[in-house]
Design a protein around this motif. Structure first.
Motif, mmCIF file in Angstrom:
data_model
loop_
_atom_site.group_PDB
_atom_site.id
_atom_site.type_symbol
_atom_site.label_atom_id
_atom_site.label_comp_id
_atom_site.label_asym_id
_atom_site.label_seq_id
_atom_site.Cartn_x
_atom_site.Cartn_y
_atom_site.Cartn_z
ATOM 1 N N PHE A 3 -19.134 -5.766 -1.781
ATOM 2 C CA PHE A 3 -20.121 -6.019 -2.821
ATOM 3 C C PHE A 3 -19.452 -5.982 -4.182
ATOM 4 C CE2 PHE A 3 -20.067 -1.558 -1.743
ATOM 5 C CZ PHE A 3 -20.072 -0.901 -2.951
ATOM 6 N N ARG A 4 -20.132 -6.543 -5.153
ATOM 7 C CA ARG A 4 -19.636 -6.603 -6.531
ATOM 8 C C ARG A 4 -20.733 -6.084 -7.448
ATOM 9 N NH1 ARG A 4 -17.229 -12.075 -8.479
ATOM 10 N NH2 ARG A 4 -15.390 -11.080 -7.606
ATOM 11 N N TYR A 5 -20.333 -5.287 -8.422
ATOM 12 C CA TYR A 5 -21.280 -4.802 -9.414
ATOM 13 C C TYR A 5 -20.679 -5.040 -10.789
ATOM 14 C CZ TYR A 5 -24.903 -2.072 -11.641
ATOM 15 O OH TYR A 5 -25.964 -1.701 -12.416
ATOM 16 N N THR A 6 -21.482 -5.528 -11.704
ATOM 17 C CA THR A 6 -21.030 -5.770 -13.077
ATOM 18 C C THR A 6 -21.734 -4.788 -14.006
ATOM 19 O OG1 THR A 6 -20.665 -8.102 -12.603
ATOM 20 C CG2 THR A 6 -20.849 -7.485 -14.920
ATOM 21 N N TYR A 7 -20.935 -4.025 -14.731
ATOM 22 C CA TYR A 7 -21.442 -3.069 -15.724
ATOM 23 C C TYR A 7 -21.422 -3.753 -17.086
ATOM 24 C CZ TYR A 7 -20.215 0.293 -12.082
ATOM 25 O OH TYR A 7 -20.097 0.962 -10.893
ATOM 26 N N THR A 8 -22.492 -3.625 -17.818
ATOM 27 C CA THR A 8 -22.552 -4.145 -19.182
ATOM 28 C C THR A 8 -22.772 -2.971 -20.121
ATOM 29 O OG1 THR A 8 -23.484 -6.223 -18.382
ATOM 30 C CG2 THR A 8 -23.707 -5.769 -20.729
ATOM 31 N N PHE A 9 -21.857 -2.812 -21.054
ATOM 32 C CA PHE A 9 -21.905 -1.698 -21.990
ATOM 33 C C PHE A 9 -22.671 -2.085 -23.245
ATOM 34 C CE2 PHE A 9 -18.194 -1.231 -19.304
ATOM 35 C CZ PHE A 9 -18.343 0.069 -18.844
ATOM 36 N N SER A 19 -15.907 -3.909 -4.447
ATOM 37 C CA SER A 19 -15.721 -2.813 -3.502
ATOM 38 C C SER A 19 -15.905 -3.309 -2.075
ATOM 39 C CB SER A 19 -16.736 -1.699 -3.759
ATOM 40 O OG SER A 19 -16.590 -1.180 -5.054
ATOM 41 N N THR A 20 -15.183 -2.678 -1.165
ATOM 42 C CA THR A 20 -15.338 -2.957 0.259
ATOM 43 C C THR A 20 -15.432 -1.633 0.991
ATOM 44 O OG1 THR A 20 -14.075 -5.000 0.111
ATOM 45 C CG2 THR A 20 -14.315 -4.041 2.297
ATOM 46 N N LEU A 21 -16.456 -1.496 1.810
ATOM 47 C CA LEU A 21 -16.641 -0.304 2.615
ATOM 48 C C LEU A 21 -16.293 -0.619 4.061
ATOM 49 C CD1 LEU A 21 -20.108 0.902 1.272
ATOM 50 C CD2 LEU A 21 -17.839 1.606 0.516
#
Length: 61
Positions: A3-9, A19-21
């Motif tokens: 999965f991919r997550y994008t953080y916006t500050f 990430s890969t689990l």
């Protein structure tokens, strides 16, 4: 699972995290714990996730 997550500050800058689990089976978990020096006393199902998660009761002599 990947999965991919994008953080916006607050300043508009973004950071993307990929990430890969990997979920190991029971035999792999037993072998890994034993190789790390742990002694497995019991393996139970997690009370809130029966048949989906294991709880290992171990100690390291």
């Amino acid at each position: 699972m990947s999965f991919r997550y994008t953080y916006t500050f607050g300043d508009g800058e973004t950071l993307t995290s990929d990430s890969t689990l990997r979920f190991r089976d029971r035999n792999e978990l037993d072998a890994g714990l034993t190789a790390a020096g742990f002694r497995i006393h019991d393996v139970r199902q997690a009370p809130d996730r029966p048949a989906r998660e294991r709880v290992f009761l171990c100690d390291k002599p």
